[in-house]
Design a protein around this motif. Structure first.
Motif, PDB file in Angstrom:
ATOM      1  N   PHE A  51       0.836  -1.200   0.000  1.00  0.00           N
ATOM      2  CA  PHE A  51       0.000   0.000   0.000  1.00  0.00           C
ATOM      3  C   PHE A  51       0.872   1.251   0.000  1.00  0.00           C
ATOM      4  O   PHE A  51       2.078   1.191   0.303  1.00  0.00           O
ATOM      5  N   THR A  52       0.268   2.360  -0.362  1.00  0.00           N
ATOM      6  CA  THR A  52       0.952   3.644  -0.303  1.00  0.00           C
ATOM      7  C   THR A  52       0.225   4.562   0.670  1.00  0.00           C
ATOM      8  O   THR A  52      -0.988   4.441   0.878  1.00  0.00           O
ATOM      9  N   THR A  53       0.970   5.459   1.280  1.00  0.00           N
ATOM     10  CA  THR A  53       0.431   6.471   2.176  1.00  0.00           C
ATOM     11  C   THR A  53       0.871   7.827   1.651  1.00  0.00           C
ATOM     12  O   THR A  53       2.072   8.058   1.461  1.00  0.00           O
ATOM     13  N   SER A  54      -0.071   8.684   1.388  1.00  0.00           N
ATOM     14  CA  SER A  54       0.230  10.007   0.841  1.00  0.00           C
ATOM     15  C   SER A  54      -0.329  11.069   1.774  1.00  0.00           C
ATOM     16  O   SER A  54      -1.459  10.940   2.267  1.00  0.00           O
ATOM     17  N   GLN A  55       0.464  12.109   2.030  1.00  0.00           N
ATOM     18  CA  GLN A  55       0.000  13.167   2.917  1.00  0.00           C
ATOM     19  C   GLN A  55       0.453  14.526   2.415  1.00  0.00           C
ATOM     20  O   GLN A  55       1.475  14.643   1.743  1.00  0.00           O
ATOM     21  N   ALA A  56      -0.321  15.541   2.754  1.00  0.00           N
ATOM     22  CA  ALA A  56       0.058  16.941   2.570  1.00  0.00           C
ATOM     23  C   ALA A  56       0.029  17.602   3.933  1.00  0.00           C
ATOM     24  O   ALA A  56      -0.877  17.347   4.733  1.00  0.00           O
ATOM     25  N   VAL A  57       1.032  18.415   4.231  1.00  0.00           N
ATOM     26  CA  VAL A  57       1.199  18.974   5.568  1.00  0.00           C
ATOM     27  C   VAL A  57       1.323  20.492   5.491  1.00  0.00           C
ATOM     28  O   VAL A  57       2.063  21.015   4.646  1.00  0.00           O
ATOM     29  N   ARG A  58       0.622  21.178   6.361  1.00  0.00           N
ATOM     30  CA  ARG A  58       0.815  22.612   6.563  1.00  0.00           C
ATOM     31  C   ARG A  58       0.514  22.905   8.030  1.00  0.00           C
ATOM     32  O   ARG A  58      -0.626  23.097   8.418  1.00  0.00           O
ATOM     33  N   HIS A  59       1.567  22.921   8.847  1.00  0.00           N
ATOM     34  CA  HIS A  59       1.403  23.121  10.283  1.00  0.00           C
ATOM     35  C   HIS A  59       1.004  24.556  10.590  1.00  0.00           C
ATOM     36  O   HIS A  59       1.462  25.506   9.940  1.00  0.00           O
ATOM     37  N   GLY A  61       1.336  27.978  12.214  1.00  0.00           N
ATOM     38  CA  GLY A  61       2.522  28.710  12.634  1.00  0.00           C
ATOM     39  C   GLY A  61       3.719  28.533  11.736  1.00  0.00           C
ATOM     40  O   GLY A  61       4.756  29.175  11.948  1.00  0.00           O
ATOM     41  N   ARG A  62       3.624  27.651  10.731  1.00  0.00           N
ATOM     42  CA  ARG A  62       4.707  27.463   9.765  1.00  0.00           C
ATOM     43  C   ARG A  62       4.288  28.074   8.437  1.00  0.00           C
ATOM     44  O   ARG A  62       3.141  27.951   8.011  1.00  0.00           O
ATOM     45  N   ARG A  63       5.224  28.733   7.752  1.00  0.00           N
ATOM     46  CA  ARG A  63       4.860  29.457   6.534  1.00  0.00           C
ATOM     47  C   ARG A  63       4.796  28.561   5.309  1.00  0.00           C
ATOM     48  O   ARG A  63       4.224  28.942   4.289  1.00  0.00           O
ATOM     49  N   GLY A  64       5.379  27.387   5.381  1.00  0.00           N
ATOM     50  CA  GLY A  64       5.400  26.493   4.223  1.00  0.00           C
ATOM     51  C   GLY A  64       4.740  25.162   4.522  1.00  0.00           C
ATOM     52  O   GLY A  64       4.357  24.868   5.650  1.00  0.00           O
ATOM     53  N   GLY A  65       4.605  24.343   3.501  1.00  0.00           N
ATOM     54  CA  GLY A  65       4.074  22.999   3.645  1.00  0.00           C
ATOM     55  C   GLY A  65       4.872  22.032   2.805  1.00  0.00           C
ATOM     56  O   GLY A  65       5.823  22.413   2.114  1.00  0.00           O
ATOM     57  N   TYR A  66       4.510  20.775   2.862  1.00  0.00           N
ATOM     58  CA  TYR A  66       5.207  19.769   2.070  1.00  0.00           C
ATOM     59  C   TYR A  66       4.302  18.562   1.885  1.00  0.00           C
ATOM     60  O   TYR A  66       3.243  18.458   2.499  1.00  0.00           O
ATOM     61  N   ARG A  67       4.733  17.651   1.013  1.00  0.00           N
ATOM     62  CA  ARG A  67       3.999  16.411   0.767  1.00  0.00           C
ATOM     63  C   ARG A  67       4.928  15.216   0.956  1.00  0.00           C
ATOM     64  O   ARG A  67       6.135  15.314   0.720  1.00  0.00           O
ATOM     65  N   ASN A  68       4.349  14.121   1.377  1.00  0.00           N
ATOM     66  CA  ASN A  68       5.070  12.860   1.530  1.00  0.00           C
ATOM     67  C   ASN A  68       4.302  11.739   0.851  1.00  0.00           C
ATOM     68  O   ASN A  68       3.067  11.750   0.825  1.00  0.00           O
ATOM     69  N   GLU A  69       5.017  10.774   0.311  1.00  0.00           N
ATOM     70  CA  GLU A  69       4.407   9.542  -0.183  1.00  0.00           C
ATOM     71  C   GLU A  69       5.314   8.380   0.189  1.00  0.00           C
ATOM     72  O   GLU A  69       6.545   8.480   0.042  1.00  0.00           O
ATOM     73  N   VAL A  70       4.720   7.321   0.701  1.00  0.00           N
ATOM     74  CA  VAL A  70       5.490   6.183   1.199  1.00  0.00           C
ATOM     75  C   VAL A  70       4.901   4.887   0.666  1.00  0.00           C
ATOM     76  O   VAL A  70       3.683   4.686   0.703  1.00  0.00           O
ATOM     77  N   LEU A  71       5.776   4.015   0.171  1.00  0.00           N
ATOM     78  CA  LEU A  71       5.394   2.657  -0.208  1.00  0.00           C
ATOM     79  C   LEU A  71       5.660   1.743   0.979  1.00  0.00           C
ATOM     80  O   LEU A  71       6.755   1.771   1.557  1.00  0.00           O
ATOM     81  N   SER A  72       4.668   0.940   1.359  1.00  0.00           N
ATOM     82  CA  SER A  72       4.821   0.021   2.483  1.00  0.00           C
ATOM     83  C   SER A  72       4.403  -1.388   2.084  1.00  0.00           C
ATOM     84  O   SER A  72       3.451  -1.569   1.316  1.00  0.00           O
ATOM     85  N   LEU A  73       5.120  -2.376   2.612  1.00  0.00           N
ATOM     86  CA  LEU A  73       4.872  -3.783   2.316  1.00  0.00           C
ATOM     87  C   LEU A  73       4.669  -4.541   3.631  1.00  0.00           C
ATOM     88  O   LEU A  73       5.488  -4.421   4.553  1.00  0.00           O
ATOM     89  N   ARG A  74       3.600  -5.326   3.691  1.00  0.00           N
ATOM     90  CA  ARG A  74       3.262  -6.078   4.904  1.00  0.00           C
ATOM     91  C   ARG A  74       3.733  -7.525   4.763  1.00  0.00           C
ATOM     92  O   ARG A  74       3.331  -8.244   3.843  1.00  0.00           O
ATOM     93  N   LEU A  75       4.581  -7.944   5.699  1.00  0.00           N
ATOM     94  CA  LEU A  75       5.069  -9.317   5.766  1.00  0.00           C
ATOM     95  C   LEU A  75       4.730  -9.858   7.142  1.00  0.00           C
ATOM     96  O   LEU A  75       5.364  -9.481   8.134  1.00  0.00           O
ATOM     97  N   ASP A  76       3.701 -10.710   7.213  1.00  0.00           N
ATOM     98  CA  ASP A  76       3.223 -11.204   8.502  1.00  0.00           C
ATOM     99  C   ASP A  76       2.899 -10.012   9.396  1.00  0.00           C
ATOM    100  O   ASP A  76       2.116  -9.152   9.021  1.00  0.00           O
TER     101      ASP A  76
END
Length: 292
Positions: A51-59, A61-76
């Motif tokens: 599965f993949t996990t995708s996020q967009a972040v804008r905290h 008090g912070r002037r900028g934001g960013y995005r993350n995407e992660v590939l994850s594999l489940r083994l047991d």
């Protein structure tokens, strides 16, 4: 070295006696896994879920934001992960992984798949437990920014540096820069994306060109996926400077390099701190007496 945290190969001395272990490389670790030297034959283990996990972040008090995407594999019960640039993972990559055996995925053409498969295997055979050298560090419940700052303090505490020293930060996380500032440490921010930090500081894009200007390196596990980890590890071995890793990508991979260039690791397996507002845990390896 803590028991269970490394996988170095001993070498024979010329007189037939034992010699110092040979430092482990990334390719050497993969070879050990393929040869079933660290656990079950990877050809016998299949990935149940990808599965993949995708996020967009804008905290706040912070002037900028960013995005993350992660590939994850489940083994047991284990999950292995590798972050990718958002949108870089081709369609069908997740389908390639589901149901495939680990050995085949260790040879996949996509680096992210290879790293996630290696991470899943090592998480399966050597989970983050005290018996394997891990020291759990709780993260309190809170907002995403509060948890980010708590993790940053856990990471920065692994650096054994006096105030005034300079850290090369590979993989810019503003909370980490903030934590270094609080300890009186200077830093050079580095990220392939370039740009500026929250405080308007220029972000360099060539980590290797900045190494000689720094007293230590603090690097993201994403270096495993983009091919920059090995040059950093080799530099640390050659110079004796600290290389501290903070790892969502390859959290079970990087502790294996303690004593082979890596001095400490803050490992954070899936689910990551940004996915939930409740309490969490990171696992620290390496320097004893690290700041709590």
């Amino acid at each position: 070295m803590r028991a269970g945290t490394g996988a170095q190969r001993p070498t024979a001395a010329p007189d037939g006696g034992s010699a110092e272990p040979c430092p482990l490389s990334y390719d050497g670790l993969v070879q050990q896994v393929r040869a079933a030297e660290l656990g079950p034959d990877p050809r016998t283990l299949r990935i149940a879920v990808a599965f993949t996990t995708s996020q967009a972040v804008r905290h706040d008090g912070r002037r900028g934001g960013y995005r993350n995407e992660v590939l994850s594999l489940r083994l047991d019960r284990a999950v292995g992960s590798c972050a990718v640039e958002p949108g870089a993972l081709p369609a069908g990559a997740v389908d390639d992984c589901a149901g495939a055996d680990v050995a085949r995925l260790l040879e996949h053409p996509l680096p992210a798949v290879r790293v996630a498969a290696l991470d899943a295997y090592l998480m399966h055979v050597r989970p983050h437990t005290p018996e394997n050298g891990a020291l759990p560090r709780p993260l309190p419940a809170g907002s995403s920014l509060e948890k980010s700052r708590a993790r940053a303090r856990a990471v920065a505490g692994l650096l054994n540096l006096a105030p005034g020293r300079t850290v090369l930060v590979v993989g810019v996380v503003n909370s980490l820069l903030e934590a270094l500032r609080a300890r009186g440490l200077a830093y050079i921010p580095c990220d392939l994306k370039g740009g500026t930090t929250e405080w308007g500081e220029h972000v360099v894009t060539d980590a290797l060109a900045a190494l000689d200007r720094c007293d230590a390196v603090l690097a993201s596990g994403m270096t495993l996926g983009n091919g920059t980890f090995e040059p950093l590890r080799e530099h640390a071995l050659r110079t004796g400077r600290q290389l501290v890793m903070f790892a969502q990508t390859g959290s079970a991979v990087l502790p294996r390099f303690l004593g082979s260039g890596v001095s400490a690791v803050c490992a954070e397996p899936y689910p990551f701190f940004w996915l939930d507002g409740g309490p969490g845990t990171v696992h620290r390896y390496g320097r004893t007496g690290a700041a709590l």
